[in-house]
Design an enzyme around this catalytic site. Structure first.
Site, PDB file in Angstrom:
ATOM      1  N   LEU A  95     -60.328 -24.163 -24.953  1.00 53.73           N
ATOM      2  CA  LEU A  95     -60.368 -22.948 -25.751  1.00 53.73           C
ATOM      3  C   LEU A  95     -62.063 -23.555 -25.603  1.00 53.73           C
ATOM      4  O   LEU A  95     -62.436 -21.677 -26.009  1.00 53.73           O
ATOM      5  CB  LEU A  95     -59.614 -22.690 -26.832  1.00 53.73           C
ATOM      6  CG  LEU A  95     -58.296 -22.387 -26.530  1.00 53.73           C
ATOM      7  CD1 LEU A  95     -57.898 -22.273 -27.876  1.00 53.73           C
ATOM      8  CD2 LEU A  95     -58.393 -20.997 -25.703  1.00 53.73           C
ATOM      9  N   ASP A 197     -51.086 -27.329 -42.488  1.00 56.50           N
ATOM     10  CA  ASP A 197     -52.037 -28.210 -42.363  1.00 56.50           C
ATOM     11  C   ASP A 197     -53.658 -27.158 -42.184  1.00 56.50           C
ATOM     12  O   ASP A 197     -54.380 -27.473 -41.475  1.00 56.50           O
ATOM     13  CB  ASP A 197     -52.706 -29.204 -41.566  1.00 56.50           C
ATOM     14  CG  ASP A 197     -53.315 -30.479 -42.209  1.00 56.50           C
ATOM     15  OD1 ASP A 197     -54.148 -30.235 -42.945  1.00 56.50           O
ATOM     16  OD2 ASP A 197     -54.180 -31.174 -41.313  1.00 56.50           O
TER      17      ASP A 197
END
Length: 292
Positions: A95, A197
């Site tokens: 990305l 997380d």
């Protein structure tokens, strides 16, 4: 940068096992990996990709991560697309993230996580155990969130060798007393789909500026366990919580619960590293439960 030979060889072997080694022009070692070695793989006739490898991969570490990324994406949270998994590696859409500096970024992230927490489950847990770091995340189904959090998110770390080496009998007794008191500290809440997380380094900005969520440890859990990671780890982006509460209101005492819920991460870190900061943090939170 001079690439470490064994790590690069392992990365190339993983690419070959995934059938993604054609036209590779170079591997760039990225920063930020704690458990994993992370590479940007440059290719001549295809888009670049990100490859994760590690020295001692637990058998299903990357399969579980890929499943978690897909589950989050299926329920509306933006994650990198999984391009391949197996052979000791995980290949992901590259990305080319940039630093998420704009306040609007954290507003978008807060709304995205609030929407995810609108996805409710029937029970606490997950169809199988997962991983938080390189230690198993216990996900055995349970109807009671307080029992689930006590047994599978807190007490499960006490017997890990590095935690056992530094925890005293007084520490363990105080933690057990906190677990008994959990229903008084944390209001009853439904199981929702959680990232697992959710700290700042696991939220990156894509080129279009939108937040992308990486490195999950998914389960059906209390929403506020996710929030505790964002609230207690490093810095707290206020715009994230403001936007989250616009979508999903929190009661007036939610901040008071954050340190207790963050103990899941603290105990995991203690079990991984035996670190002084995690032991000190744990004892600070447990102080009201200590006996003289």
């Amino acid at each position: 940068m001079i690439l470490p030979e064994p790590k690069e060889r392992r990365a190339r072997e993983a690419l070959a096992a995934l059938g993604l080694d054609d036209h590779v022009t170079g591997l760039e070692l990225l920063t930020g990996g704690v458990v994993n070695t992370v590479w940007m793989v440059h290719r001549a006739n295809a888009d670049d990709l990100v490859l994760k490898t590690t020295d001692d991969t637990p058998e299903d570490l990357y399969e579980v991560e890929a499943e978690g990324l897909d589950a989050l994406r299926d329920h509306g949270l933006r994650t990198p697309r999984v391009l391949g998994v197996g052979g000791g590696g995980l290949a992901l859409e590259a990305l080319t993230p940039r630093v998420p500096a704009e306040p609007e970024f954290w507003e978008h992230a807060g709304r995205a996580v609030a929407a995810l927490h609108g996805v409710h489950g029937d029970r606490f847990g997950w169809p199988h155990d997962g991983w938080l770091g390189v230690l198993p995340q216990r996900n055995h189904w349970h109807d009671d969130g307080h029992v689930f959090f006590a047994e599978q998110r807190l007490l499960r770390y006490v017997g890990e060798p590095k935690a056992e080496a530094v925890l005293t009998s007084r520490d363990r007794a105080a933690l057990e007393r906190l677990c008994v008191r959990l229903p008084d500290i944390v209001p009853t809440a439904p199981p929702v789909l959680t990232h697992g997380d959710l700290w700042h380094n696991n939220v990156v900005a894509a080129p279009d500026g939108e937040p992308v969520f990486i490195d999950p440890a998914v389960s059906w859990m209390w929403a506020e366990v996710d929030l505790s990671m964002m609230f207690c780890a490093d810095k707290s982006p206020a715009r994230f919580f403001d936007a989250y509460r616009e979508v999903r209101p929190l009661d007036s005492r939610w901040r008071e619960r954050m340190p207790v819920l963050f103990l899941r991460e603290v105990l995991s870190t203690l079990a991984h590293e035996g670190s002084r900061w995690s032991l000190d943090y744990l004892r600070t939170v447990l102080r009201p439960f200590m006996t003289s």
